[in-house]
Scaffold this active site. Structure first.
Site, PDB file in Angstrom:
ATOM      1  N   THR A 136       0.758  -1.109   0.223  1.00 43.98           N
ATOM      2  CA  THR A 136      -0.113   0.031   0.024  1.00 43.98           C
ATOM      3  C   THR A 136       0.776   1.341  -0.090  1.00 43.98           C
ATOM      4  OG1 THR A 136      -1.695  -1.007   1.136  1.00 43.98           O
ATOM      5  CG2 THR A 136      -1.557   1.059   1.537  1.00 43.98           C
TER       6      THR A 136
ATOM      7  N   ASP B 259      -8.462  -1.488   5.586  1.00 35.96           N
ATOM      8  CA  ASP B 259      -8.470  -0.208   6.314  1.00 35.96           C
ATOM      9  C   ASP B 259      -8.281   1.093   5.830  1.00 35.96           C
ATOM     10  OD1 ASP B 259      -5.756  -1.274   6.004  1.00 35.96           O
ATOM     11  OD2 ASP B 259      -5.121   0.207   7.113  1.00 35.96           O
TER      12      ASP B 259
ATOM     13  N   GLY C 260      -5.020  -5.220   7.389  1.00 38.07           N
ATOM     14  CA  GLY C 260      -6.103  -4.030   7.406  1.00 38.07           C
ATOM     15  C   GLY C 260      -7.117  -4.495   8.627  1.00 38.07           C
TER      16      GLY C 260
HETATM   17  N1  ASP Z   1      -3.625  -2.129   4.641  1.00 34.76           N
HETATM   18  C1  ASP Z   1      -3.969  -2.867   3.427  1.00 34.76           C
HETATM   19  C2  ASP Z   1      -5.259  -3.568   3.656  1.00 34.76           C
HETATM   20  O1  ASP Z   1      -5.543  -4.303   4.329  1.00 34.76           O
HETATM   21  C3  ASP Z   1      -2.706  -3.790   2.973  1.00 34.76           C
HETATM   22  C4  ASP Z   1      -1.576  -3.041   2.828  1.00 34.76           C
HETATM   23  O2  ASP Z   1      -1.414  -2.346   3.693  1.00 34.76           O
HETATM   24  O3  ASP Z   1      -0.716  -3.268   1.823  1.00 34.76           O
HETATM   25  O4  ASP Z   1      -6.159  -3.522   2.580  1.00 34.76           O
END
Ligand code: ASP
Length: 343
Positions: A210, A241, A264
């Site tokens: 992300t 998240d 998340g």
């Molecule tokens: N936080 C993101 C999610 O759970 C994933 C990530 O940080 O790559 O969708």
């Protein structure tokens, strides 16, 4: 004579305070995901490519801040550059769902107004972060999802692409590898139980890619934004998240701006971004103390993996992560972009 002296003194005082105002500290911090990243599994070539892209994004956001632009514009500019790069799990090159599709989430928040915008599960909007910004600025809502947001994006004149634009072959290989492990385990164990925090939802190399940014502009306004493809093999329209205000993204001029990366489900349940702000507001912790407490103590105790970038209204920054690495970088007055991956 006395009156002239007074006038001169007042003019000096006014000039001095104006120059102080103009000199408000500006700053930008970005991340490109946390995870199980080591020098060995990354390799020198890939590390170089990541560093280069992070520097480019920092420089682009910084140019906006230096020219007097807003923290919101700096955040969205930096994120857009990372969305366009297949290196990260956002925009082009995002991870694939269980069905082999790209479903993207993003959000942005303005620390001055407290306004926020988010999009979830989109697959044809070229820049999800720009769509989130349009939701914040040009709609009465905070979060739009699915087909509705694509209609809204068209009306806003945002660039619409074929969903194949986001597809990257490496991600298909990753999904196949993941699904194979899943099948093997199903054979061995009979059935697979998806319990909260089950690592089966994590991708095989456990790297969250992300992207996010937080910025402080010359007017002292904070902003935060996050954009993602979510988690590999996600099913049934799962939303993480990143588009959830208070979990993956939060900004408040009185406290801090935060963007998160990690598993998340844990970030949602623990309202991570808002918790950092609340610790600053209610317990008077510094941005560093608050973000380390949340990531390294509270979240880690629960088994939640990931990290955040955070900045307060004085430009103090924190970048804690409880994984082995996190792609991250910052740039502050008179400094070159500083980029790192490992602790
Ligand atoms: N936080 C993101 C999610 O759970 C994933 C990530 O940080 O790559 O969708």
């Amino acid at each position: 004579m006395k009156i002239y002296f007074k006038i001169i003194l007042i003019s000096f005082a006014m000039l001095f305070s104006a120059s102080l105002k103009a000199q408000h500290k500006i700053g930008l911090v970005i991340h490109g995901g946390a995870g199980n990243i080591s020098r060995e599994n990354l390799g020198p070539e890939a590390e170089k490519a990541y560093r280069h892209k992070l520097q480019e994004a920092l420089q682009a956001g910084w140019n906006i801040l230096e020219n007097g632009g807003s923290s919101i514009d700096a955040v969205t500019e930096a994120i857009q550059i990372l969305e366009e790069s297949p290196l990260f799990n956002a925009g082009r090159g995002a991870v694939l769902t269980h069905d082999g599709k790209n479903e993207l989430d993003a959000s942005v928040m303005n620390g001055r107004t407290g306004q926020a915008g988010a999009v979830a599960g989109v697959s044809t909007i070229k820049s999800p972060i720009l769509a989130a910004k349009a939701v914040m600025e040009n709609s009465p809502h905070v979060m739009l999802s699915g087909r509705g947001v694509e209609q809204f994006a068209k009306e806003q004149g945002l660039e619409i692409v074929d969903s194949s634009y986001f597809f990257d072959k490496r991600r298909l290989e990753q999904l196949k590898k993941f699904r194979k492990t899943e099948e093997d385990r199903k054979k061995e164990e009979g059935s697979l139980q998806y319990i909260p925090g089950n690592p089966l939802l994590l991708n095989p190399d456990q790297k969250f890619g992300t992207v996010g940014a937080v910025a402080l502009d010359k007017d002292g306004n904070l902003a935060a934004g996050t954009s993602t493809g979510g988690m590999l093999n996600k099913q049934f329209g799962r939303i993480g998240d990143s588009p959830v205000i208070g979990a993956g993204t939060y900004a408040n001029n009185a406290t801090c701006a935060v963007s998160a990366t990690g598993h998340g489900e844990f970030f949602i349940r623990n309202v991570v971004a808002y918790d950092i702000s609340a610790l600053m507001e209610y317990r008077n912790l510094s941005v560093k103390e608050a973000s380390y407490e949340v990531i390294m103590t509270k979240l880690q105790k629960k088994g939640g993996e990931g990290g955040v970038i955070a900045m307060d209204r004085n430009g103090n920054i924190a970048m804690p992560f409880n994984t082995t690495g996190m792609f991250r970088g910052f740039i502050q007055k008179n400094n070159e972009p500083q980029v790192s991956v490992f602790p």
